[in-house]
Write an enzyme that holds these catalytic residues in place. Structure first.
Site, PDB file in Angstrom:
ATOM      1  N   HIS A   1      -8.236  -1.472   0.165  1.00  0.00           N
ATOM      2  CA  HIS A   1      -7.233  -2.539   0.098  1.00  0.00           C
ATOM      3  C   HIS A   1      -8.011  -3.815  -0.164  1.00  0.00           C
ATOM      4  CE1 HIS A   1      -4.321  -0.173   2.704  1.00  0.00           C
ATOM      5  NE2 HIS A   1      -5.456   0.334   3.114  1.00  0.00           N
TER       6      HIS A   1
ATOM      7  N   LYS B 234     -14.457  -3.307   7.160  1.00  0.00           N
ATOM      8  CA  LYS B 234     -13.939  -4.264   6.179  1.00  0.00           C
ATOM      9  C   LYS B 234     -14.885  -5.442   6.013  1.00  0.00           C
ATOM     10  CE  LYS B 234     -11.277  -6.783   9.645  1.00  0.00           C
ATOM     11  NZ  LYS B 234     -10.120  -7.601   9.911  1.00  0.00           N
TER      12      LYS B 234
ATOM     13  N   CYS C  51       0.794  -1.229   0.000  1.00  0.00           N
ATOM     14  CA  CYS C  51       0.000   0.000   0.000  1.00  0.00           C
ATOM     15  C   CYS C  51       0.829   1.285   0.000  1.00  0.00           C
ATOM     16  CB  CYS C  51      -1.009   0.020   1.138  1.00  0.00           C
ATOM     17  SG  CYS C  51      -1.091  -1.412   2.158  1.00  0.00           S
TER      18      CYS C  51
ATOM     19  N   ASP D 209      -2.595  -8.630  -4.618  1.00  0.00           N
ATOM     20  CA  ASP D 209      -2.945  -7.404  -3.914  1.00  0.00           C
ATOM     21  C   ASP D 209      -3.453  -6.347  -4.887  1.00  0.00           C
ATOM     22  OD1 ASP D 209      -3.055  -5.763  -1.753  1.00  0.00           O
ATOM     23  OD2 ASP D 209      -0.907  -5.315  -1.689  1.00  0.00           O
TER      24      ASP D 209
ATOM     25  N   GLN E 294       1.065 -11.382  -2.735  1.00  0.00           N
ATOM     26  CA  GLN E 294      -0.390 -11.324  -2.697  1.00  0.00           C
ATOM     27  C   GLN E 294      -0.942 -11.000  -4.079  1.00  0.00           C
ATOM     28  OE1 GLN E 294      -0.878  -8.221   0.291  1.00  0.00           O
ATOM     29  NE2 GLN E 294      -1.488  -9.769   1.770  1.00  0.00           N
TER      30      GLN E 294
ATOM     31  N   HIS F 263      -5.041  -2.007  -4.763  1.00  0.00           N
ATOM     32  CA  HIS F 263      -5.582  -0.850  -4.071  1.00  0.00           C
ATOM     33  C   HIS F 263      -6.427  -0.071  -5.057  1.00  0.00           C
ATOM     34  CE1 HIS F 263      -2.154  -2.047  -1.567  1.00  0.00           C
ATOM     35  NE2 HIS F 263      -3.021  -1.795  -0.619  1.00  0.00           N
TER      36      HIS F 263
ATOM     37  N   ARG G  59       7.813 -10.394   5.762  1.00  0.00           N
ATOM     38  CA  ARG G  59       7.444 -10.063   7.141  1.00  0.00           C
ATOM     39  C   ARG G  59       8.324 -10.880   8.063  1.00  0.00           C
ATOM     40  NH1 ARG G  59       0.843  -9.355   6.474  1.00  0.00           N
ATOM     41  NH2 ARG G  59       1.082  -7.725   4.905  1.00  0.00           N
TER      42      ARG G  59
END
Ligand SMILES: [Zn+2]
Ligand SMILES: [Zn+2]
Length: 648
Positions: A516, A470, A340, A389, A387, A391, A369
């Protein structure tokens, strides 16, 4: 004597003498309720059945049907385990013994690790103690007395817990099973009234543990077990565990050659050729889904100056979870743990207009991580992952339609994998940023989107992130386990932190809202789920090797090679077994490798220019021309046909 008023869940009230217990209230209602009663909830506090009611209160009796019942029951079983261990292993020190989602555990300091025979002996002792129907009794001890008692009995961890958790209290809550010579533990409860209530339990495994989960602390031995209200439920659970073992992605992944790990790269996957094929199939599938839905793909840096993380807030709140790197000029940097903040920089790199929104950035690059090594598990708990992922930057007015589009994407993707799932909407938590009106508006938009998409959902009141509400999705796999994968999170905070702006239709600047979202979640975790859900037998479109070509004898090799070349030219993933092995052996091997189709080439096939088609589950499908097979296989791939029976 004083009387008090007890209000029952149906709203009815009873006058009872002060000091009456919930157990007595249950008995006064019906003998059946008294028999089923395990504990009680008084006002909002979970208590024992023996809790004295001293003032007016709402009282709910906890029976096996109550939502908290299994937790109380399993935690009580953990105490029974501790009683058995201290009985069989004098000198063993007790740590903590909580209930978990599928059972319970208890940690001990012992002279040597437990072995399987120990578990049998401990379980036998637990059954003896259960058969004796020994009372669990709560006793309030003076704090000094409790500290002295546990210190004298060598239970130094309990002394530590009492000192940490009860500072300033005159009394502490202790529980005996039968009496303090048999077993006593420092615990706030509640528990079942007696050991005879514990009917169906099983010890499952042991593992190394550390006091408070910290590797700098004392090493401990953890015993895991599970407990149910009936033997039938227990047996069903044990069967599920067996089934899960067979499907364990770490085992299957190794058996079919998808990936490996090395201690020099803890928590980072080595994708082997077949695993890489599977991974790329998923990555490209996601692109095929997202590009027509208006997404663009980015590749952003992996390592950023700490200024980025200070702006996003991760430096202050998340630093210990990131890998810190120093540049050669002494810059403090960190490897990205999420995309992000980088996407915020991309958004801010140009003037944006409301006409550009929604702007949807998709990225699949690796994230890191810094997970503790002790928690790393196969593909499900890793340090390096990617991911699917994205946005989505939207205006306030676009939230509902964008979330609606996202819900349809989730439905489509999970549908393609034949996965059942449910949605949960998490709303404003106690601590939140922004205005209540904004939150209410966002929550309403999410609800409208869920309803418009025909998506059933439950509400997790107060479980949203501090920066926005969320929607999370839980997939249920073939053996009934839940995996949280997709998430859709509204965020009003991060675009503000980065000072993002777009020019609105009113010609003034506004801050966008970011959504997200991920559908697979992480590729690693999603692949683990797929392996376990399909038990390694992937649908044809996902199978790393789709077709095995099995010549019966060496003389059939030229024909087999020609078939291989023809199939490969159409894009099918083919493997030719050239070894001089019996055909039965080759078929078994291909079956074990969970290859969906086997094409056998012998004298007849070589003469006729055909192949004998065998399906991994359906068996012999008869003779086909190569073109017939290609056409049928292509249709199956295009339709993403999911196998009917997903069994190990
Ligand atoms: Zn307890
Ligand atoms: Zn994000």
């Amino acid at each position: 004597m004083n009387e008090i008023t007890v209000t029952l869940p149906d709203g009815s009230t009873r006058r009872v003498p002060a000091g009456t217990t919930p157990g007595a209230v249950a008995a006064a209602i019906s003998p059946r309720l008294a028999k089923a009663a395990l504990a009680a909830v008084v006002d909002d506090r979970s208590v024992d059945l023996s809790f004295p009611l001293t003032e007016d209160a709402r009282v709910r009796v906890v029976t096996p049907d109550s939502p908290e019942a299994l937790h109380v029951y399993r935690h009580s079983t953990a105490h029974l385990l501790a009683a058995a261990v201290t009985n069989l292993f004098p000198g063993a020190q007790c740590g903590i013994g909580p209930a978990t989602d599928d059972g319970f555990f208890y940690d001990f300091v012992v002279d040597r690790p437990f072995v399987p025979d120990d578990l049998d002996a401990i379980e036998k002792k637990m059954k003896e103690l259960a058969a004796q129907d020994l009372p669990y009794e709560r006793q309030m001890w003076s704090r000094d007395e409790a500290v002295r008692f546990f210190a004298e009995h060598g239970e130094l961890l309990k002394v530590q817990l009492i000192e940490e958790k009860t500072a300033g209290q005159p009394d502490v809550s202790c529980y005996t099973i039968k009496d303090r010579d048999t077993f006593v533990d420092f615990c706030v409860g509640p528990h079942v009234p007696s050991s005879g209530r514990l009917k169906a339990f099983k010890l499952l495994s042991t593992s190394n543990a550390y006091w408070k989960g910290d590797a700098n602390n004392q090493p401990m031995q953890r015993i895991y077990g599970t407990a149910f209200f009936s033997d039938k439920e227990l047996q069903a659970h044990l069967q599920r565990i067996e089934e899960a073992k067979k499907r364990d992605h770490r085992k299957v992944g190794k058996d079919v050659g998808l990936f490996t790990f090395h201690p020099w790269a803890p928590g980072a996957t080595f994708w082997l050729d077949k695993g890489t094929t599977l991974y790329n199939t998923l990555a490209n599938y996601m692109r095929e889904v997202l590009f027509p839905a208006g997404y663009v793909e980015l590749k952003t840096p992996l390592i950023y100056n700490k200024a980025l993380w200070e702006t996003s807030g991760h430096w202050q709140h998340y630093r210990e979870n990131m890998f810190l790197v120093s540049g050669r000029d002494g810059e403090e940097m960190a490897m990205k743990a999420m995309n992000c903040p980088g996407h915020m920089l991309v958004f801010g790199s140009e003037m944006r207009s409301y006409k550009d929104l929604p702007l949807r950035f998709h990225e699949q690059t690796p994230l890191h991580r810094n997970e503790a090594s002790g928690v790393l598990t196969g593909l499900t708990r890793v340090r390096q992952f990617s991911q699917d992922d994205a946005h989505c930057f939207v205006t306030d007015a676009q939230i509902a339609s964008e979330v609606g589009a996202l819900l349809r994407l989730v439905q489509r993707v999970y549908g393609d994998f034949g996965l059942a799932y449910e949605a949960k909407l998490s709303t404003r938590p106690a601590e939140f940023l922004g205005e209540i009106a904004t939150w209410d508006h966002a929550e309403t938009a999410l609800k409208q989107a869920l309803e418009a998409a025909g998506q059933p959902y439950t509400i997790n009141e107060g479980d949203g992130a501090f920066y926005g509400p969320k929607i999370d999705f839980d997939i249920t796999d073939a053996i009934g386990r839940k995996w949280q994968c997709a998430t859709i999170q509204l965020d009003y905070e991060m675009p503000q932190r980065f000072g993002l702006k777009y020019v609105g239709a009113d010609n003034t600047e506004h801050c966008p809202i970011v959504i997200h979202r991920a559908i697979f979640g992480s590729f690693e975790r999603f692949i683990a789920l797929l392996i376990e859900h399909y038990a390694g037998a992937f649908p044809l479109w996902l199978a790393p090797v789709q077709v095995a070509i099995l010549p019966i004898a060496d003389r059939h090799l030229p024909q087999a090679q020609a078939v291989q070349a023809r199939l490969a030219a159409t894009g099918l993933r083919v493997q030719l077994d050239e070894r001089q092995e019996k055909i039965g052996y080759k078929i078994r091997e291909a079956q074990l490798q969970k290859i969906p189709y086997m094409l056998i080439v012998g004298d007849r096939e070589a003469a006729e220019g055909t192949v004998a088609v065998r399906h991994r589950v359906s068996g012999d499908l008869g003779s086909r021309t190569v073109e017939e097979f290609i056409s049928a296989a292509s249709t199956e791939i295009r339709d993403k046909k999911v196998p009917e029976a997903v069994s190990a």
